[in-house]
Motif scaffolding. Structure first.
Motif, PDB file in Angstrom:
ATOM      1  N   ILE A 106      40.012 -65.948 -30.440  1.00  0.00           N
ATOM      2  CA  ILE A 106      38.556 -66.086 -30.408  1.00  0.00           C
ATOM      3  C   ILE A 106      38.133 -66.184 -28.955  1.00  0.00           C
ATOM      4  N   TYR A 107      37.326 -65.232 -28.530  1.00  0.00           N
ATOM      5  CA  TYR A 107      36.940 -65.166 -27.120  1.00  0.00           C
ATOM      6  C   TYR A 107      35.416 -65.102 -27.009  1.00  0.00           C
ATOM      7  N   PRO A 108      34.744 -66.253 -27.080  1.00  0.00           N
ATOM      8  CA  PRO A 108      33.292 -66.244 -26.914  1.00  0.00           C
ATOM      9  C   PRO A 108      32.932 -65.734 -25.520  1.00  0.00           C
TER      10      PRO A 108
ATOM     11  N   MET B 140      36.898 -69.531 -37.276  1.00  0.00           N
ATOM     12  CA  MET B 140      37.589 -69.339 -36.005  1.00  0.00           C
ATOM     13  C   MET B 140      39.003 -69.907 -36.064  1.00  0.00           C
ATOM     14  N   THR B 141      39.127 -71.063 -36.695  1.00  0.00           N
ATOM     15  CA  THR B 141      40.446 -71.667 -36.851  1.00  0.00           C
ATOM     16  C   THR B 141      41.353 -70.778 -37.686  1.00  0.00           C
ATOM     17  N   ALA B 142      40.811 -70.228 -38.773  1.00  0.00           N
ATOM     18  CA  ALA B 142      41.609 -69.366 -39.657  1.00  0.00           C
ATOM     19  C   ALA B 142      42.116 -68.133 -38.919  1.00  0.00           C
ATOM     20  N   VAL B 143      41.244 -67.486 -38.153  1.00  0.00           N
ATOM     21  CA  VAL B 143      41.659 -66.295 -37.405  1.00  0.00           C
ATOM     22  C   VAL B 143      42.698 -66.669 -36.351  1.00  0.00           C
ATOM     23  N   THR B 144      42.515 -67.787 -35.691  1.00  0.00           N
ATOM     24  CA  THR B 144      43.482 -68.241 -34.689  1.00  0.00           C
ATOM     25  C   THR B 144      44.839 -68.494 -35.334  1.00  0.00           C
TER      26      THR B 144
END
Length: 206
Positions: A146-148, A136-140
């Motif tokens: 990241i939208y849970p 999630m950190t990498a994609v951010t």
């Protein structure tokens, strides 16, 4: 003016209802929907809904086979406002985070990121281990969001559909798409903020 286009990816995580609701709301907004589903998503559809493959396909404008890595949405030259993955499995998240794409869904997300378009991943898993959080950190860090799909209760939802609708509508907000029926927070009921007379009149008109 040409219709706005959005790419909708549907992975195999639980929560196929989010994909269905995204399709319904996007149609109301007259947004051109280009959809790709993973094989696992097809299985989730059968497990969680009574909808057929044809029912889902009819809600989109274009549906691409996930194996077709030469499809239009695999190219940065395909103009669109971004990509929503609803729901997003931890596997899809991991592949997008690594950049080692292996199908059309993850390739389209990778392309959207490199083109600096909006990418929203409705990541569906709990609890999370450290690998999930690092992905999630990498994609951010790459510019994705990241939208849970965590439900909100301040709108006092009266049904499961209302909860799903609110969650998906808020995700569409991130693309600048305004779902008119979305209940929005205006402050606590017993504490009304000061507003100019002009603003009050504008609110009454709207």
């Amino acid at each position: 003016m040409e219709r706005r286009r959005i790419i909708l990816g549907v992975s195999g995580a639980t929560g196929f209802a989010y994909a269905v609701k995204a399709l319904e709301l996007l149609r109301e907004l007259d947004v051109e929907i280009h959809m790709v589903l993973s094989g696992a998503a097809e299985r989730t559809r059968r497990e969680e809904t009574d909808l057929s493959d044809e029912d889902i396909h009819e809600l989109a404008d274009v549906v691409y086979p996930n194996a077709d890595i030469g499809a239009a949405i695999a190219s940065g030259s395909f103009q669109n406002i971004g990509m929503l993955v609803a729901p997003c499995s931890m596997r899809t998240l991991a592949v997008v985070a690594s950049g080692a794409t292996d199908n059309l869904l993850t390739r389209a997300a990778d392309v959207a990121l490199k083109e600096r378009r909006r990418v929203v991943l409705m990541a569906r898993e709990t609890p999370l281990h450290l690998g999930h959080l690092r992905n999630m950190t990498a994609v951010t860090e790459m510019g994705g969001i990241i939208y849970p799909p965590v439900p909100a209760f301040y709108q006092l939802p009266q049904s499961l559909d209302a909860m799903v609708t609110h969650t998906v509508a808020r995700a569409l907000d991130l693309f600048g798409l305004n779902v008119k029926s979305l209940p929005r927070w205006t402050g606590s009921a017993n504490k009304k903020p000061w507003a100019s007379p002009q603003h009050k009149r504008a609110l009454e008109v709207s």
